[in-house]
Motif scaffolding. Sequence first.
Motif, PDB file in Angstrom:
ATOM      1  N   GLU A   1       0.688  -1.246   0.127  1.00 41.67           N
ATOM      2  CA  GLU A   1       0.146  -0.126   0.056  1.00 41.67           C
ATOM      3  C   GLU A   1       0.881   1.320   0.182  1.00 41.67           C
ATOM      4  OE1 GLU A   1      -2.502  -3.379   1.199  1.00 41.67           O
ATOM      5  OE2 GLU A   1      -0.741  -2.657   2.071  1.00 41.67           O
ATOM      6  N   VAL A   2       2.195   1.118   0.618  1.00 37.81           N
ATOM      7  CA  VAL A   2       3.015   2.413   0.819  1.00 37.81           C
ATOM      8  C   VAL A   2       3.387   2.653  -0.611  1.00 37.81           C
ATOM      9  CG1 VAL A   2       4.935   3.162   1.594  1.00 37.81           C
ATOM     10  CG2 VAL A   2       3.621   2.123   3.175  1.00 37.81           C
ATOM     11  N   LEU A   3       3.731   1.623  -1.354  1.00 38.00           N
ATOM     12  CA  LEU A   3       4.315   1.934  -2.585  1.00 38.00           C
ATOM     13  C   LEU A   3       3.311   2.015  -3.708  1.00 38.00           C
ATOM     14  CD1 LEU A   3       6.515   1.466  -4.748  1.00 38.00           C
ATOM     15  CD2 LEU A   3       6.200  -0.856  -5.127  1.00 38.00           C
ATOM     16  N   GLU A   4       2.260   1.364  -3.731  1.00 39.35           N
ATOM     17  CA  GLU A   4       1.435   1.689  -4.810  1.00 39.35           C
ATOM     18  C   GLU A   4       0.334   2.776  -4.366  1.00 39.35           C
ATOM     19  OE1 GLU A   4      -0.851  -2.191  -5.116  1.00 39.35           O
ATOM     20  OE2 GLU A   4       0.934  -2.971  -5.977  1.00 39.35           O
ATOM     21  N   ILE A   5       0.143   3.085  -3.263  1.00 36.24           N
ATOM     22  CA  ILE A   5      -0.959   4.318  -2.947  1.00 36.24           C
ATOM     23  C   ILE A   5      -0.418   5.539  -2.378  1.00 36.24           C
ATOM     24  CG2 ILE A   5      -2.966   4.904  -1.762  1.00 36.24           C
ATOM     25  CD1 ILE A   5      -3.785   1.788  -2.031  1.00 36.24           C
ATOM     26  N   GLN A   6       0.373   5.252  -1.173  1.00 39.97           N
ATOM     27  CA  GLN A   6       0.834   6.482  -0.408  1.00 39.97           C
ATOM     28  C   GLN A   6       1.942   7.186  -0.959  1.00 39.97           C
ATOM     29  OE1 GLN A   6       1.634   5.540   3.718  1.00 39.97           O
ATOM     30  NE2 GLN A   6      -0.094   4.125   3.665  1.00 39.97           N
ATOM     31  N   THR A   7       2.828   6.346  -1.868  1.00 38.30           N
ATOM     32  CA  THR A   7       4.021   7.041  -2.491  1.00 38.30           C
ATOM     33  C   THR A   7       3.695   8.048  -3.752  1.00 38.30           C
ATOM     34  OG1 THR A   7       5.612   5.270  -1.789  1.00 38.30           O
ATOM     35  CG2 THR A   7       6.133   6.549  -3.836  1.00 38.30           C
ATOM     36  N   LEU A   8       2.616   7.555  -4.391  1.00 40.80           N
ATOM     37  CA  LEU A   8       2.089   8.331  -5.431  1.00 40.80           C
ATOM     38  C   LEU A   8       1.492   9.781  -4.780  1.00 40.80           C
ATOM     39  CD1 LEU A   8       0.207   5.791  -7.643  1.00 40.80           C
ATOM     40  CD2 LEU A   8       2.708   6.892  -8.066  1.00 40.80           C
ATOM     41  N   ALA A   9       0.653   9.458  -3.912  1.00 40.25           N
ATOM     42  CA  ALA A   9       0.265  10.931  -3.033  1.00 40.25           C
ATOM     43  C   ALA A   9       1.234  11.650  -2.797  1.00 40.25           C
ATOM     44  CB  ALA A   9      -0.830  10.519  -2.092  1.00 40.25           C
ATOM     45  N   GLY A  10       2.318  10.993  -1.981  1.00 37.47           N
ATOM     46  CA  GLY A  10       3.417  11.937  -1.448  1.00 37.47           C
ATOM     47  C   GLY A  10       4.198  12.654  -2.103  1.00 37.47           C
ATOM     48  N   LEU A  11       4.601  11.968  -3.326  1.00 43.53           N
ATOM     49  CA  LEU A  11       5.289  12.538  -4.491  1.00 43.53           C
ATOM     50  C   LEU A  11       4.958  13.770  -5.069  1.00 43.53           C
ATOM     51  CD1 LEU A  11       6.904   9.412  -6.323  1.00 43.53           C
ATOM     52  CD2 LEU A  11       8.301  11.001  -4.662  1.00 43.53           C
ATOM     53  N   ALA A  12       3.476  13.384  -5.215  1.00 43.80           N
ATOM     54  CA  ALA A  12       2.638  14.663  -5.779  1.00 43.80           C
ATOM     55  C   ALA A  12       2.739  15.974  -5.021  1.00 43.80           C
ATOM     56  CB  ALA A  12       1.237  14.401  -5.945  1.00 43.80           C
TER      57      ALA A  12
END
Length: 280
Positions: free
Chosen positions: A55-66
């Motif tokens: 979940e961290v890779l597929e969901i949270q990371t995308l939101a965080g990088l944005a």
Amino acid sequence: MRPVRFVALGDSLTEGVGDRVGDGWRGWAALLAAGLAEDSVEFTNLAVSGAQTREVLEIQTLAGLALKPDFASVVIGVNDTLRCTFDIHAVAERLDKVYAAFTRQGATLLTACLPDPGSMLGLPGALARPLARRQRAVNRVVHALSERYGAVHLHAAEEDWIMDRGMWSADRLHPGERGHRQLAVRFHALLAEAGRASGPAPLAEPEFPEPTKSASLLWLATAGTGWVARRCTDLLPQLLRLAADEMRHRARGTSARLDLRASAAVSAALAALSVEADVV
């Protein structure tokens, strides 16, 4: 001039479970945020209870990088050890991608190794040892990758303070306010030492009285019981198999093979990442 941006990724530990403020959770990352800079800090907590590295890779990371953060904390892995799908190769590959993504963007990366859930819960040895072995494997991966990406890494697995019962909430899996504050204080000290935090250090002493014993028992009987039940449905059958395997090896005097097998799996997982990096 825009404010300093801090994004926190992870599971219930970073979500703040155990450090209740009003009707919600606060947690170590929120306590740390104000100390990152003298000026304003924009803090976004993307951590979700029960999250795994996937979940961290597929969901949270995308939101965080944005959000283009200046600081990104990635504290995750315990929930992976509590699942029948545990695979140290997959954990290593996911963490490598997450760490790489934030460091490429220029964020200061914060990581931590954590104590194993079996010892915190006080499980019997045959049940606790397999979980401890898994958590040690995750911690080895986190250590290696933190060094690779120059992360600010907090050793929070076997330090004396982390084993102090007063640091933990009633469920014995999440820190109480005092424990969350210690995490924030120690992260701030590491960041300040590295010249990356210019704001005031978080306060070490709790702001609120500790929950009464009756309040803690009520939490365990309601939300806490549900937390355990959800994980046991998935983990318990495999944990019993792992415990049976543990006891067979102990009876034969071959327990060391289990540790060697786990160590070899970690080495293979890290070696595979090195090969991939060389290819790229």
